[in-house]
Scaffold this active site. Sequence first.
Site, mmCIF file in Angstrom:
data_model
loop_
_atom_site.group_PDB
_atom_site.id
_atom_site.type_symbol
_atom_site.label_atom_id
_atom_site.label_comp_id
_atom_site.label_asym_id
_atom_site.label_seq_id
_atom_site.Cartn_x
_atom_site.Cartn_y
_atom_site.Cartn_z
ATOM 1 N N ARG A 258 0.855 -1.189 0.000
ATOM 2 C CA ARG A 258 0.000 0.000 0.000
ATOM 3 C C ARG A 258 0.891 1.238 0.000
ATOM 4 O O ARG A 258 1.355 1.684 1.043
ATOM 5 C CB ARG A 258 -0.877 -0.012 1.260
ATOM 6 N N HIS A 262 -3.473 4.965 4.313
ATOM 7 C CA HIS A 262 -4.665 4.133 4.449
ATOM 8 C C HIS A 262 -5.886 4.856 3.903
ATOM 9 O O HIS A 262 -6.705 4.281 3.201
ATOM 10 C CB HIS A 262 -4.886 3.756 5.906
ATOM 11 N N TYR A 271 4.324 5.866 10.925
ATOM 12 C CA TYR A 271 4.612 4.464 11.240
ATOM 13 C C TYR A 271 5.438 3.730 10.177
ATOM 14 O O TYR A 271 5.645 2.529 10.278
ATOM 15 C CB TYR A 271 3.299 3.689 11.488
#
Length: 366
Positions: A258, A262, A271
């Site tokens: 990805r 998100h 992160y």
Amino acid sequence: MALELVQVITEQGSLNRKAEPAIPDQDLLVLYRTMVLTRQFDDRMMKLQRQGRIGFYLQSLGEEAAHIGAAYALGPKDWIYPSYREPGAAFYRGFPLTKYVSQLMGNANDPIKGRQMPVHFSYREGNFTSVSSPVGTQIPQATGTAWAAKLAKDPIVVLAFFGEGATSEGDFHVGLNFAGVFKTPSIFFCRNNGYAISVPLSRQTASESIAIKAKAYGIEGVRVDGNDILAVIKATREAADRGRRGDGATLIEAVTYRRGAHSSSDDPRMYRTDDEVERQTLLDPIFRFRKYLEEKKLWNDQKEDMLQEELKNEILSAVTESEKFGPPPVESLFEDVFAELTPELKEQQQYLMDHLKRHPRTPEVK
């Protein structure tokens, strides 16, 4: 027991001709167009979100090969239960861009009449069910549809998309266990893109892979390079054939990444590192597929420039057209649940309409 990663085109561009699926040249070009369309659409919608013209968006950047390849491998009557990162699968099945943009805006042209949050669309004409926010709920629903088809002797298969985070949910166990027991014509397609929002795969499972979990349910498990569209098509075709033969379900783990956040509300820099994302950029599925087309003499720079311009105009036109629509009519609040309104709903509808008539500039209902 390790599961081999299925690849047709390696990261370096080498082609495994023995594994190459049979695909007409015209279809290859349609697949490429759909991938580029999805990439451009993502980029434009993120810009609209940042401009405040839509409220929320979820990208599929870097995952185009996984879901578009899987959709191509199905028949037109097969059902798709989406997660929320597979717009290209809907585009491949003919979902109009204007309808999708309208859904993001929740206007009168929205197929769901403004009742869902953005990206949570459905495409009934394309056997493409509604996107749901709860993680994994579509998995047992897809199994139930496949079980019903088997009982009715309808020769379809049912594919459910989900991310690796969904494999931590009870719905994953319920759906796959039921499919294994009743040998349903199901394809469970996991886009393993590395993160469930901010949680990495290593915190989702201690298994050596997602695909290996199929063993516990007595179904077939396949691990495929999700950035290699030819490998995805090959794996999904074989899974569909298995289901139609009556040999039961398949769990496909498409290993991808990805590259975007998100959602438009997420900041992935909190992160993961930029270096990690940069390394994955080198494995871009569109770039890899384009090289394959160029080697087959089906593509070149001139065609690429023309396609990019054509899609840019197509998307801009869809946005312009969608912004002409106003909000859904208030009366539509009472539609689509019952074939005929109950007395209580009729009373509520009348109350609302009377209120709006008395207060036309303050439509809020107290």
